[in-house]
Write a protein that holds these residues in place. Structure first.
Motif, PDB file in Angstrom:
ATOM      1  N   ALA A 100      49.535  47.706  36.319  1.00 14.08           N
ATOM      2  CA  ALA A 100      50.431  48.294  37.315  1.00 14.08           C
ATOM      3  C   ALA A 100      49.751  49.432  38.069  1.00 14.08           C
ATOM      4  O   ALA A 100      49.888  49.543  39.295  1.00 14.08           O
ATOM      5  N   THR A 101      49.010  50.276  37.350  1.00 14.49           N
ATOM      6  CA  THR A 101      48.323  51.383  38.022  1.00 14.49           C
ATOM      7  C   THR A 101      47.236  50.872  38.960  1.00 14.49           C
ATOM      8  O   THR A 101      47.038  51.418  40.051  1.00 14.49           O
ATOM      9  N   ALA A 103      47.328  47.979  40.486  1.00  6.39           N
ATOM     10  CA  ALA A 103      47.977  47.309  41.612  1.00  6.39           C
ATOM     11  C   ALA A 103      48.437  48.299  42.682  1.00  6.39           C
ATOM     12  O   ALA A 103      48.376  47.999  43.878  1.00  6.39           O
ATOM     13  N   VAL A 104      48.883  49.484  42.267  1.00  8.23           N
ATOM     14  CA  VAL A 104      49.404  50.459  43.233  1.00  8.23           C
ATOM     15  C   VAL A 104      48.430  51.598  43.509  1.00  8.23           C
ATOM     16  O   VAL A 104      48.745  52.518  44.277  1.00  8.23           O
ATOM     17  N   THR A 263      44.616  42.003  43.475  1.00 11.57           N
ATOM     18  CA  THR A 263      45.758  42.915  43.402  1.00 11.57           C
ATOM     19  C   THR A 263      47.055  42.147  43.192  1.00 11.57           C
ATOM     20  O   THR A 263      47.918  42.555  42.397  1.00 11.57           O
ATOM     21  N   VAL A 267      49.706  42.401  39.871  1.00 12.40           N
ATOM     22  CA  VAL A 267      51.159  42.581  39.881  1.00 12.40           C
ATOM     23  C   VAL A 267      51.825  41.527  39.006  1.00 12.40           C
ATOM     24  O   VAL A 267      52.748  41.818  38.238  1.00 12.40           O
TER      25      VAL A 267
END
Length: 422
Positions: A100-101, A103-104, A263, A267
């Motif tokens: 998650a980190t 991806a964002v 990416t 997710v």
């Protein structure tokens, strides 16, 4: 959704590379994943009969208690509900936070706080009962299946007419038969997690009818997905490329979409791992609650909320322990140590079918596993062989696993004494 979500976590996005390293062709890879799927389906059909016979919360703990007595059941709960469940939740929540980190675009320092927040959120939702937890679970299972479908589509698109070449013999990876047999191990572990529905059986409507159908359809869907994903990996990366990859899902997406593809799948993996944590917490809490109701753990944990039907204290305790493991960073060692115990519980859990068939002839089950006694016998024997192979490959971890189980024996007698006094 529970069966699919409990099995598909992070494994299918990474494990196929380990299988490919121990094979010499894409055909062998597919044979191993198919064989692993068929063996797991055999176990699922056995669990379907057990769930139909005893449709109550606790799953394997309940079967072991009835068939073999309280001590084996306690040792199962000791290793699973107190160590393996929270350990796996801690590990997979950390994996979720890691993806998650990425991806964002958050820094790595956010991984632990995000993993802790994910567990706290899941526990909070489940405090409102199985329906609230099911909503979250269903959403994330759909998202993880979407990620799997995307991988399949990308792999087949990249193949475009030369799919056969992906399954040709790879002379750079000639392997002996013993290595090929050992390659089944990571595939079998990726198929694990099908037992969570039985842990929640007490909250399933029409369980004698629903459990066999859900287990069969859910696990059948997983097997099909896993085989198709491996076809996609082989088509997009080739056998050699898959064997050399450390992140095959990201590498496959990167070939078509570049870094944005990596990416996107990050997710998808984050959604997949989050969904798994939701099931593991819900299932593990039910086992812990039943143990406490039997006097094998602190009495308050046995409490079930009258309004929601949720084992709220058990959920909080399990979530807090998983968070503690994240903050301590000790969950990897715990998982390695309890792998043997987990698979022993599967073997002995399914072996209870023989006891039920012999002792409860006056209580016919609404569902009977086909091919009895051969199907449960084949699964139990195979799992024991997997355990033996694991012990040979990693004797230190296997020894620690058996030591953790052995420590549970004096703890069991201590709790029995305290329960008698209370």
């Amino acid at each position: 959704m529970i069966v699919i979500g409990g099995v598909i976590g992070a494994g299918i996005f990474r494990t196929p590379a380990s299988v490919a390293k121990s094979t010499s062709s894409g055909t062998e890879v597919l044979i191993l994943w198919t064989l692993g799927g068929l063996l797991t389906l055999a176990g699922v059909l056995c669990y379907a009969e057990l769930g139909a016979r005893r449709p109550q919360a606790g799953g394997t703990y309940v079967y072991l208690r009835e068939a073999f007595g309280q001590l084996p059941a306690f040792l199962f709960g000791w290793t699973m509900a107190l160590i393996n469940y929270p350990g796996s939740v801690a590990a997979v929540a950390t994996t979720f936070a890691d993806y998650a980190t990425k991806a964002v675009g958050l820094p790595h320092e956010w991984v632990k706080p995000l993993a802790v927040a994910a567990i706290a959120f899941i526990v909070a939702v489940n405090l409102f009962g199985i329906r609230a937890g099911a909503v979250v679970q269903n959403i994330f299972t759909v998202l993880k299946l979407s990620a799997v479908a995307l991988l399949i589509a990308v792999g087949l698109y990249l193949a475009r007419g030369h799919l056969g070449a992906a399954f040709a013999h790879d002379p750079t990876h000639d392997v002996p038969v013993s290595t090929l047999v050992g390659a089944l191990l990571p595939a079998l572990f990726a198929y694990g997690g099908f037992h969570y529905l039985n842990d929640l059986a007490g909250e399933v409507r029409e369980p004698q009818r629903t459990l066999p159908r859900a287990l069969g359809l859910g696990m059948g869907s997983v097997v099909i997905c896993y085989i198709l994903v491996n076809v996609a990996y082989m088509a997009g990366l080739g056998h050699d490329g898959l064997a050399a990859s450390t992140a095959p899902a990201a590498d496959l997406m990167r070939k078509l979409f570049g870094e944005s593809g990596a990416t996107i799948i990050a997710v998808g993996i984050a959604c997949s791992t989050f969904g798994y944590c939701s099931i593991a917490i819900a299932g593990g809490a039910r086992v812990l609650q039943v143990m406490s109701a039997d006097g094998m753990f602190f009495k308050p944990i046995a409490r079930i909320d009258a309004k929601t039907g949720a084992p709220q204290i058990s959920l909080i305790v399990l979530g807090a322990w998983a968070i503690t493991l994240i903050l301590s960073g000790s969950f990897d060692a715990l998982l390695n140590y309890t792998t043997v115990g987990e698979w022993l519980s599967h073997a002995f859990g399914i072996a209870t079918i023989f006891w039920y068939r012999r002792k409860l002839t006056s209580e016919p089950s609404p569902y009977l596993v086909p091919g009895y006694p051969w199907l449960p016998l084949v699964f139990t024997t195979t799992v024991l062989c997997v355990i033996a192979a694991t012990a040979i490959a990693a004797p230190g971890d296997a020894g620690m696993s058996l030591l953790i189980i052995a420590i549970g024996v004096p703890v069991y007698y201590l709790w029995r004494r305290q329960w008698a006094k209370g």
